[in-house]
Every structure is written in C-alpha cells, then in structure tokens.
Design an enzyme around this catalytic site. Structure first.
Site, PDB file in Angstrom:
ATOM      1  CD  GLU A  60       3.908  30.893  -0.540  1.00  0.00           C
ATOM      2  OE1 GLU A  60       3.495  29.737  -0.319  1.00  0.00           O
ATOM      3  OE2 GLU A  60       4.937  31.347   0.002  1.00  0.00           O
ATOM      4  NE  ARG A  61       7.016  28.901  -4.638  1.00  0.00           N
ATOM      5  CZ  ARG A  61       8.126  28.199  -4.560  1.00  0.00           C
ATOM      6  NH1 ARG A  61       8.762  27.846  -5.648  1.00  0.00           N
ATOM      7  NH2 ARG A  61       8.618  27.841  -3.405  1.00  0.00           N
ATOM      8  CB  CYS A 110      10.162  15.053  -3.525  1.00  0.00           C
ATOM      9  SG  CYS A 110       8.881  13.817  -3.395  1.00  0.00           S
ATOM     10  CE  LYS A 113       1.372  28.082   3.706  1.00  0.00           C
ATOM     11  NZ  LYS A 113       1.888  28.364   2.342  1.00  0.00           N
ATOM     12  CB  SER A 125      12.829  23.137   0.934  1.00  0.00           C
ATOM     13  OG  SER A 125      12.391  24.167   1.796  1.00  0.00           O
ATOM     14  CD  GLU A 152      15.251  18.971  -3.563  1.00  0.00           C
ATOM     15  OE1 GLU A 152      15.086  19.915  -2.771  1.00  0.00           O
ATOM     16  OE2 GLU A 152      14.436  18.048  -3.705  1.00  0.00           O
ATOM     17  CG  PHE A 176       6.137  24.646  -6.230  1.00  0.00           C
ATOM     18  CD1 PHE A 176       6.075  24.257  -7.566  1.00  0.00           C
ATOM     19  CD2 PHE A 176       7.362  24.578  -5.583  1.00  0.00           C
ATOM     20  CE1 PHE A 176       7.220  23.816  -8.232  1.00  0.00           C
ATOM     21  CE2 PHE A 176       8.497  24.139  -6.234  1.00  0.00           C
ATOM     22  CZ  PHE A 176       8.434  23.753  -7.570  1.00  0.00           C
TER      23      PHE A 176
HETATM   24  P1  NAD Z   1       9.145  25.209   0.398  1.00  0.00           P
HETATM   25  O1  NAD Z   1       9.844  24.603   1.564  1.00  0.00           O
HETATM   26  O2  NAD Z   1       9.645  26.485  -0.144  1.00  0.00           O
HETATM   27  O3  NAD Z   1       7.599  25.482   0.771  1.00  0.00           O
HETATM   28  C1  NAD Z   1       6.795  24.489   1.353  1.00  0.00           C
HETATM   29  C2  NAD Z   1       5.735  25.161   2.220  1.00  0.00           C
HETATM   30  O4  NAD Z   1       6.379  25.863   3.270  1.00  0.00           O
HETATM   31  C3  NAD Z   1       4.879  26.156   1.459  1.00  0.00           C
HETATM   32  O5  NAD Z   1       3.555  26.037   1.877  1.00  0.00           O
HETATM   33  C4  NAD Z   1       5.481  27.500   1.859  1.00  0.00           C
HETATM   34  O6  NAD Z   1       4.544  28.536   1.871  1.00  0.00           O
HETATM   35  C5  NAD Z   1       6.006  27.238   3.253  1.00  0.00           C
HETATM   36  N1  NAD Z   1       7.184  28.045   3.567  1.00  0.00           N
HETATM   37  C6  NAD Z   1       8.118  28.515   2.686  1.00  0.00           C
HETATM   38  N2  NAD Z   1       9.062  29.215   3.330  1.00  0.00           N
HETATM   39  C7  NAD Z   1       8.738  29.191   4.639  1.00  0.00           C
HETATM   40  C8  NAD Z   1       9.351  29.736   5.820  1.00  0.00           C
HETATM   41  N3  NAD Z   1      10.478  30.446   5.768  1.00  0.00           N
HETATM   42  N4  NAD Z   1       8.755  29.499   7.000  1.00  0.00           N
HETATM   43  C9  NAD Z   1       7.624  28.777   7.073  1.00  0.00           C
HETATM   44  N5  NAD Z   1       6.998  28.244   5.987  1.00  0.00           N
HETATM   45  C10 NAD Z   1       7.542  28.433   4.788  1.00  0.00           C
HETATM   46  O7  NAD Z   1       9.078  24.063  -0.732  1.00  0.00           O
HETATM   47  P2  NAD Z   1       8.562  24.191  -2.230  1.00  0.00           P
HETATM   48  O8  NAD Z   1       9.553  24.977  -3.009  1.00  0.00           O
HETATM   49  O9  NAD Z   1       7.135  24.609  -2.249  1.00  0.00           O
HETATM   50  O10 NAD Z   1       8.603  22.657  -2.679  1.00  0.00           O
HETATM   51  C11 NAD Z   1       9.752  22.032  -3.191  1.00  0.00           C
HETATM   52  C12 NAD Z   1      10.455  21.232  -2.121  1.00  0.00           C
HETATM   53  O11 NAD Z   1       9.558  20.261  -1.554  1.00  0.00           O
HETATM   54  C13 NAD Z   1      11.628  20.427  -2.675  1.00  0.00           C
HETATM   55  O12 NAD Z   1      12.693  20.491  -1.761  1.00  0.00           O
HETATM   56  C14 NAD Z   1      11.060  19.008  -2.757  1.00  0.00           C
HETATM   57  O13 NAD Z   1      12.025  17.974  -2.711  1.00  0.00           O
HETATM   58  C15 NAD Z   1      10.192  18.982  -1.554  1.00  0.00           C
HETATM   59  N6  NAD Z   1       9.188  17.927  -1.648  1.00  0.00           N
HETATM   60  C16 NAD Z   1       9.353  16.842  -0.837  1.00  0.00           C
HETATM   61  C17 NAD Z   1       8.447  15.803  -0.907  1.00  0.00           C
HETATM   62  C18 NAD Z   1       8.603  14.598  -0.012  1.00  0.00           C
HETATM   63  O14 NAD Z   1       7.650  13.843   0.138  1.00  0.00           O
HETATM   64  N7  NAD Z   1       9.765  14.400   0.587  1.00  0.00           N
HETATM   65  C19 NAD Z   1       7.374  15.865  -1.811  1.00  0.00           C
HETATM   66  C20 NAD Z   1       7.246  17.005  -2.616  1.00  0.00           C
HETATM   67  C21 NAD Z   1       8.160  18.031  -2.526  1.00  0.00           C
END
Ligand code: NAD
Length: 505
Positions: free
Chosen positions: A176-177, A281, A173, A226, A390, A149
């Site tokens: 969704e937020r 991140c 994909k 994450s 984090e 998101f």
């Molecule tokens: P998230 O892991 O909750 O979601 C990321 C994606 O995974 C979304 O598209 C979501 O729909 C999907 N997803 C969520 N739960 C899932 C599940 N149980 N099974 C399969 N798919 C699932 O992350 P977020 O809250 O959207 O983003 C924040 C996180 O992203 C933080 O931890 C941040 O550090 C990380 N991030 C990392 C980078 C990097 O380059 N390392 C860059 C941006 C964000």
C-alpha cells in the site's frame, strides 16, 4: 484528488470500503495521493471476478497466452520511463535503479515465453501391455501474490508472469506504500490482449491479506516481505490447505579474504550496502574481513568512499541513493544506529549527521524527506542488535574474524540465509565456501547474487518458507499441479475383477 483505485475486470474499481491511506513522496515527505484500502467484501468481489475469467484463459493454447506476454513486454518497454518515474516518486529509489526494478521483472516475463515448454508433460509408453502413462501440468485456478514495497515492479512480475503463463487468474495485493506501478502493469497486460479479470489488483493492509487467506477460491499464495508476516502467511495457508511460498527478511554477509582486491571489493560493498538506501533484501549489510590487516585496509578503503556518497531526491541524476520509504523506516534505522553506539560498536561514518534542512531539488524542499546518510560501523559483535536485526537501511556493519572458519560461522549461524558473498582470488576456497555455506544464494566476487531469470531465487532459514523458489522452472511447478493419467488401449484385455494391488510383471 481521486484516490488510487483497485483494478478489477479490466477497469479501475472503487470497491465499497472508503478507507484510505496516504501515499507519500519520500523525497519531500509530502502526500502525493491516497490509496483505497479494500474490505473483506471488496477482496471477495475481486476474487470472484478472477474466478469467472480463469477457465477461458486456461483453455487458451499456451502459445496464445505467451503471445499476450510478448506484447506485454513490448508495452512495458514502451512505457519504461513513465513506470520508472512513478516508481521512483513513490518508493524513493533513483530513476535508474527504478528502471532496473522494472527490467528485472521483465527478465522473468521473457523466461515465461517458454511456458509451453515448461508446461509440457511427460509420457511413458508401454508401461504394461497396451498401457501408457502420461503426466500433465494444469493451472491451479485463482492464485494470489502479496508483495513488498521495495520492488513494486519486479516482485509483482515475478509472481504474475509464471502464474498467468500457466493459465491461472492472478490477484495481486501489492504494498500500500507504492501501489501505482502494480496497477499500471495490470493495465498494460489488458492492453496487450490479456482478458478482463485475469489480472486483478486489490489494495489494502492486513484486512485485505486476511480476506485472501480466508478465501476458499484462492489456491496458492506467493508472498514476499518481512519474516514475521512471511511466517504468518505460511502458517495460515497450511491451515486452509493453500500452497504457499513465502520469502522474508535478510542479513547478507560478505566475507573478504586477505588476497581480495581491496579497492574493487570496497567499490562492490559500497554499491551493495547503500544502493537503494539499503532497502533491498539482497543488500550487503555485514562485511566480515579475515585477519586484522585485511580489516584495517578495508576500513580505510570504505572510509575513503562512504562520506562522498551523494544522497538526494530520487529523480536527481547525481544521487547515488534517495530517501528511505517512510519516516518510520528512518526512525527505525536511526534507533538501531543509536543501539549500536550504546553497545560499543565503533561508528566510523554516522549517517545521522546528514543535513538536508536547506536542500532542494527543482524548487522542492527536501527538508521533510526521509533521508539517512550512509553509516559504517567497525568492531560489531554478533550479540548487538545492529547485527542480529535486519536494519533495511544504509548501514554497513563490519565484524572482524581471525580465520576463514570463524568468518563462515557468522552467515552460517545467522537466523537469516538469503544471500552471501565471498571476495577472494582463490578458486578452491571460493568453491569450498559455495558448497558448505548455509545460505540460499551465493556470490563469488559478486556482491548481489540475484540469480538470473532462468535460475531460481530463494533464501534459506528465516528468509524463505516453502520448498519451491521464485522464478525459473520452480515458478511453473509452484503455479501448476501435476495430473498423471494411466490409459489402456485397446481395451480388450479384461481378465475379470482383480482384488490385489496391480503390479507390473
Ligand atoms: P511487509 O512484511 O511489511 O509487507 C509485505 C506485504 O505484507 C505488504 O503487501 C503488506 O501490505 C502486507 N502486510 C504487512 N503487514 C501485514 C500484516 N500484519 N498481516 C498481513 N499482511 C501484512 O514488508 P515490506 O516492509 O513491504 O518489505 C520489506 C521486507 O521485505 C524486508 O524484510 C525485506 O527483506 C523483505 N523482502 C524479501 C525479499 C526476498 O525475496 N526474500 C525480497 C524483497 C523484500
């Protein structure tokens, strides 16, 4: 109100699943739309559309594909304000920061204009008598991006740009937020001349992701989010033989040496810790001053600056940062702040005291928004959850170190290894630090060292799974496979069958 739809075959598509999820305005806490959540059948239909479109796109001369991207960039700039406003209203980052989100994605599209050069193979002539060997890079076919998101324009573009420029069809994909900007980017790709079905967007949560992972057609998955989900996707891709690059969470440290300019460092830290409410991140969430005197001076400089930060509606031009993305995110941040206090850390600034109950912006009440004021802890120790986890919110933790060696041990030993920074005026110390540190991206007097588009972006340890980084030349390696051809011309040299391994003499 009609829900936000998937984008398939060059048009909005409802799919068969009627499941939806609300899309909130985090500044007001109010629902502003709903987004459809795809079923497995919906995802399969989207992938089938991409599979149909891909060969024609791959057959185009790469320069022609790049001309579509050139026009796409122009259209994104033309629509910049609309994209940034939508992004800001669904994510909660400020309008100017939202423009930065879009622009850092466009930077990568600009790098992709060099795709013909990136895709050029290698040629070795005369490797034997009449024998030449050449290698070429070919698209994988249909590839997917699963994105978080917190950068709803930048990260989808980091995936889509190199994937499309390489001749793949792309299924995105997004989170969704905040799903609207990714759809708009796909629409603009079509308007720029991209063929229908080459860039599709499907919304959903775990079910949609699992359908992508289960598909035999998808050849590669670029994930950002994450760490637990990054690891899950990496494992599932390995099981099903897909290529994967999966980037996860972070805990970025800034080390401050006694010779650093404290005012400039404090300014840099405040921007990097609290910008975008800490939902980056590459946010700096831990500062490690070396020596008690450095720590005391830095504490004072931070204490002067942090309480005057302005938190407000994401479209308020006066706001330094806006709300967190959801009430859950706010609750989590505040729970961790409570745990820090209970563990004995010194809470110098308590963001929980922020009172928005009578705040308004252009007539809208902000009382139900997901705001969290800036928090600053001193005397944090590595066993505390505010250090190990984090937080992904506007919280800065200070860990005091007696020596540079001790300071370096903190980011080196932390489970995450995304970004790190050092503030000093000693070139030699900075150079040694950059060489030795066990973290993927290093800033020297630069608080958020996000590499520019023609270098690569990627964290180490639990911040990244897979061996190729995002954008830069790595992205073209990730989205293509190498074929190596050995040819003999003229073919007049048969000496009969050979039964031993051919070697060059
Ligand atoms: P998230 O892991 O909750 O979601 C990321 C994606 O995974 C979304 O598209 C979501 O729909 C999907 N997803 C969520 N739960 C899932 C599940 N149980 N099974 C399969 N798919 C699932 O992350 P977020 O809250 O959207 O983003 C924040 C996180 O992203 C933080 O931890 C941040 O550090 C990380 N991030 C990392 C980078 C990097 O380059 N390392 C860059 C941006 C964000």
């Amino acid at each position: 109100m009609s829900p936000i739809k998937h984008y398939v075959d060059g048009k909005a598509w409802e799919g068969t699943s009627t499941a939806t999820q609300p899309v909130l305005n985090p500044s007001t806490g109010q629902e502003q739309a709903e987004v459809l959540l795809a079923s497995k059948d919906d995802v399969d239909a989207v992938i089938a559309s991409a599979e149909k479109a891909q060969p024609g796109w791959a057959a185009q001369n790469p320069q022609k594909r790049v001309r579509v991207i050139m026009e796409w960039i122009r259209l994104i700039h033309k629509n910049m304000d609309e994209l940034a406003e939508t992004l800001s209203l669904q994510h909660g980052k400020t309008f100017e920061d939202a423009k930065g989100d879009v622009q850092r994605g466009v930077d990568v599209l600009e790098f992709c204009l060099g795709a013909p050069h990136q895709l050029k193979g290698e040629y070795s002539t005369g490797v034997g008598r009449g024998i030449d060997t050449y290698s070429l890079r070919q698209p994988l076919g249909v590839v997917a991006g699963i994105t978080p998101f917190n950068f709803p324009a930048m990260i989808p573009l980091w995936k889509a740009g190199p994937a499309l420029a390489s001749g793949n069809a792309f299924v995105l994909k997004p989170s969704e937020r905040d799903p609207s900007v990714p759809v708009r980017l796909a629409e603009l790709f079509l308007e720029a001349g991209g063929p229908e079905g080459v860039f599709n967007v499907v919304h959903g949560g775990k079910d949609a992701v699992d359908a992508i992972l289960d598909s035999d057609t998808i050849r590669a998955v670029g994930f950002v989010g994450s760490t637990p989900i990054a690891q899950y996707i990496y494992t599932r891709c390995a099981e099903t033989g897909k290529r994967a690059q999966c980037f996860g969470g972070a805990k970025n440290h800034a080390i401050v040496l006694p010779d650093a300019d404290i005012d400039a460092t404090a300014d840099a830290l405040v921007g990097a810790a609290f910008g975008s409410a800490g939902e980056r991140c590459m946010a700096l969430s831990v500062v490690v001053p070396v020596g008690q005197e450095t720590a005391d001076r830095l504490r004072e400089a931070l204490k002067e600056r942090i309480p005057s930060l302005k938190v407000g509606h994401s479209l308020d031009p006066e706001a330094d940062y806006g709300p967190l993305v959801t009430q859950d995110a706010k609750d989590r941040v505040e729970r961790l702040i409570g745990e820090g206090v209970d563990a004995g850390a010194d809470l110098v600034c308590d963001g929980r005291e922020l009172d928005m109950s009578s705040a308004e912006f252009k007539g809208d009440s902000l009382a139900e928004g997901f705001f969290s004021g800036p928090s600053f802890f001193d005397h944090v120790t590595p066993d505390m959850s505010i250090y190990t986890e984090e937080i992904f919110g506007p919280v800065l933790a200070m860990v005091r170190a007696e020596t540079l060696e001790e300071a370096i041990s903190y980011p080196n030993d932390h489970v995450y290894g995304n970004g790190v920074a050092i503030f000093t005026q000693q070139g030699g110390a900075a150079r040694d630090f950059a060489t030795a540190i066990n973290v993927g991206m290093v800033g020297i007097n630069v608080p958020i060292p996000v590499p520019i588009a023609y270098h690569t972006f990627g964290g180490w340890k639990a911040s990244g799974f897979g061996d190729l980084n995002q954008h830069g030349p790595d992205a073209f390696r990730f989205y293509t496979k190498t074929k190596t051809v050995t040819s003999r011309w003229p073919d007049d040299s048969s000496t009969g069958p050979q039964f031993t391994m051919p070697v060059m003499n």
